[in-house]
Design a protein around this motif. Structure first.
Motif, mmCIF file in Angstrom:
data_model
loop_
_atom_site.group_PDB
_atom_site.id
_atom_site.type_symbol
_atom_site.label_atom_id
_atom_site.label_comp_id
_atom_site.label_asym_id
_atom_site.label_seq_id
_atom_site.Cartn_x
_atom_site.Cartn_y
_atom_site.Cartn_z
ATOM 1 N N VAL A 104 0.791 -1.163 0.048
ATOM 2 C CA VAL A 104 -0.222 0.012 -0.059
ATOM 3 C C VAL A 104 0.858 1.260 -0.106
ATOM 4 O O VAL A 104 0.653 2.469 -0.230
ATOM 5 C CB VAL A 104 -0.930 -0.127 1.136
ATOM 6 N N LYS A 107 -2.483 7.385 2.455
ATOM 7 C CA LYS A 107 -2.024 8.653 3.179
ATOM 8 C C LYS A 107 -2.082 8.426 4.831
ATOM 9 O O LYS A 107 -0.924 8.808 5.457
ATOM 10 C CB LYS A 107 -3.205 9.830 2.741
ATOM 11 N N ARG A 138 2.676 2.991 13.546
ATOM 12 C CA ARG A 138 2.478 1.774 12.597
ATOM 13 C C ARG A 138 3.779 1.455 12.135
ATOM 14 O O ARG A 138 4.875 2.303 12.031
ATOM 15 C CB ARG A 138 1.927 2.001 11.275
ATOM 16 N N GLU A 162 -7.240 15.083 7.852
ATOM 17 C CA GLU A 162 -8.322 15.790 7.082
ATOM 18 C C GLU A 162 -8.815 16.466 8.327
ATOM 19 O O GLU A 162 -10.150 16.373 8.687
ATOM 20 C CB GLU A 162 -9.439 14.540 7.050
ATOM 21 N N HIS A 216 -8.931 16.207 1.239
ATOM 22 C CA HIS A 216 -9.519 15.968 0.210
ATOM 23 C C HIS A 216 -9.992 17.347 -0.470
ATOM 24 O O HIS A 216 -10.570 17.170 -1.499
ATOM 25 C CB HIS A 216 -10.830 14.894 0.176
HETATM 26 N N1 LIG Z 1 -4.611 -2.388 9.209
HETATM 27 C C1 LIG Z 1 -4.764 -2.749 7.879
HETATM 28 N N2 LIG Z 1 -4.691 -3.657 7.281
HETATM 29 C C2 LIG Z 1 -4.834 -4.390 6.106
HETATM 30 N N3 LIG Z 1 -5.076 -2.925 5.118
HETATM 31 C C3 LIG Z 1 -5.149 -1.839 5.601
HETATM 32 C C4 LIG Z 1 -4.957 -1.765 7.149
HETATM 33 N N4 LIG Z 1 -5.188 -0.280 7.047
HETATM 34 C C5 LIG Z 1 -5.235 0.358 5.977
HETATM 35 N N5 LIG Z 1 -5.271 -0.817 5.065
HETATM 36 C C6 LIG Z 1 -5.344 -0.602 3.536
HETATM 37 O O1 LIG Z 1 -4.385 0.144 3.044
HETATM 38 C C7 LIG Z 1 -4.584 1.097 1.970
HETATM 39 C C8 LIG Z 1 -4.436 2.249 2.286
HETATM 40 O O2 LIG Z 1 -4.965 2.912 3.259
HETATM 41 P P1 LIG Z 1 -5.244 4.299 3.947
HETATM 42 O O3 LIG Z 1 -5.950 4.575 5.134
HETATM 43 O O4 LIG Z 1 -3.640 4.761 4.146
HETATM 44 O O5 LIG Z 1 -5.550 5.186 2.649
HETATM 45 P P2 LIG Z 1 -5.749 6.851 2.878
HETATM 46 O O6 LIG Z 1 -5.072 7.212 1.504
HETATM 47 O O7 LIG Z 1 -5.712 7.350 4.130
HETATM 48 O O8 LIG Z 1 -7.408 6.860 2.250
HETATM 49 P P3 LIG Z 1 -8.624 7.859 2.691
HETATM 50 O O9 LIG Z 1 -8.644 8.913 1.804
HETATM 51 O O10 LIG Z 1 -9.782 6.901 2.091
HETATM 52 O O11 LIG Z 1 -8.617 8.001 4.088
HETATM 53 C C9 LIG Z 1 -6.188 0.826 1.706
HETATM 54 O O12 LIG Z 1 -6.470 -0.091 0.688
HETATM 55 C C10 LIG Z 1 -6.779 -0.100 3.005
HETATM 56 O O13 LIG Z 1 -7.785 -0.868 3.042
#
Ligand SMILES: Nc1ncnc2c1ncn2[C@@H]1O[C@H](COP(=O)(O)OP(=O)(O)OP(=O)(O)O)[C@@H](O)[C@H]1O
Length: 285
Positions: free
Chosen positions: A23, A47, A58, A160, A193
């Protein structure tokens, strides 16, 4: 040794893998002291994961990360004091009064802000005696911000931050963040966003798409990198006409010569951050 000119955040080759899924895929990023950097990207781009790694919540799968000169994965308690994180999880504290919660939080830090000044800073003075359960969404978010800055952090993470704010509250919040960065030298890393928010607030914008940084720079630099075109509109006789170009000055000069003077109803629309962003994330939806 950490010096004043070193970046506050330094990320090299950051990778994160959940199970079989990558990811975050090799992110490099520097954020300097007093800088406001906005991290943009579609849902699921990585993000929050990136921010949580930088906050030490993490453990990354690979790469090097230094935040305030320390690897967040092995950071001592003293480092936590220097980092402010705006969380969204005060529902468990619904019975607490706003002022009490802030006074309690202040006890956790060695140089906390004065709670009355802090309430003033985030515009919650008149709500000091209210319980958290009765606050509106926007007021609760202001409280989140207050809790994030109560310990005078050198680095502030905002995930956000203005979701659910009305336009006035959003503007006040932007002024607060700009004050923290410009006057107090706080470094701010935020996700949003809201592209208008990123353009107004951030010194630089980084765009994360499917775990990779596709661009990082000022809004103008991003527009340049995306090779976005400006739209030039004018009237020819009774007809409105328009043309897209990367060099609007040359087109306007040519039209000026053709018209032998002022160009009727001339409008030049430069690409907005939204145009740039949409062209950069195209194909990811
Ligand atoms: N603990 C976890 N275990 C497995 N997959 C995860 C975990 N946390 C996040 N993901 C996956 O990692 C990817 C990135 O997630 P993240 O929350 O970092 O995205 P984001 O850019 O912050 O999204 P948003 O704009 O929707 O908040 C996603 O596909 C999410 O499903």
């Amino acid at each position: 040794m950490n010096t004043a000119t070193d970046p506050v955040v330094r990320v090299r080759g950051l990778r994160m893998r959940y199970g079989q899924t990558d990811v975050v895929r090799g992110v490099d990023l520097d954020v300097c002291r007093g800088e406001i950097l906005a991290l943009l990207g579609p849902n699921g781009a990585g993000k929050t994961t990136t921010l949580e790694i930088l906050q030490g919540y993490r453990h990354r799968s690979g790469g090097d990360v230094s935040v305030l000169g320390v690897d967040p994965q092995h950071a001592p308690d003293a480092w936590r004091e220097r980092v402010g994180v705006v969380l969204q999880s005060w529902r468990d504290h619904a019975q607490w009064r706003v002022g009490e919660l802030l006074e309690h939080a202040a006890l956790l830090y060695s140089r906390p802000r004065d709670v009355s000044e802090l309430l003033d800073l985030v515009g919650l003075t008149e709500h000091r005696r209210k319980t958290i359960g009765v606050l509106s969404g926007g007021q609760r978010r202001r409280l989140d911000v207050a809790l994030g800055v109560v310990g005078r952090p050198e680095l502030l993470f905002l995930d956000e931050p203005t979701a659910g704010f009305d336009p006035v509250a959003r503007r006040q919040f932007h002024e607060l963040v700009q004050h923290l960065a410009a006057v107090e030298g706080v470094t701010v890393l935020l996700t949003t966003h809201d592209l208008a928010e990123a353009e107004r607030l951030a010194d630089r914008i980084a765009i994360l798409v499917r775990g990779s940084l596709t661009a990082c720079g000022t809004a103008d630099e991003l527009a340049e990198a995306a090779e976005d075109e400006s739209e030039v509109r004018w009237r020819h006789g009774r007809n409105l006409t328009h043309e897209f170009t990367r060099d609007p000055s040359a087109l306007v000069y040519r039209l000026h010569q053709e018209f032998e003077g002022p160009i009727p109803d001339l409008v030049v629309r430069r690409p907005t951050l939204e145009d740039t962003y949409l062209s950069m994330v195209k194909g990811d939806r």
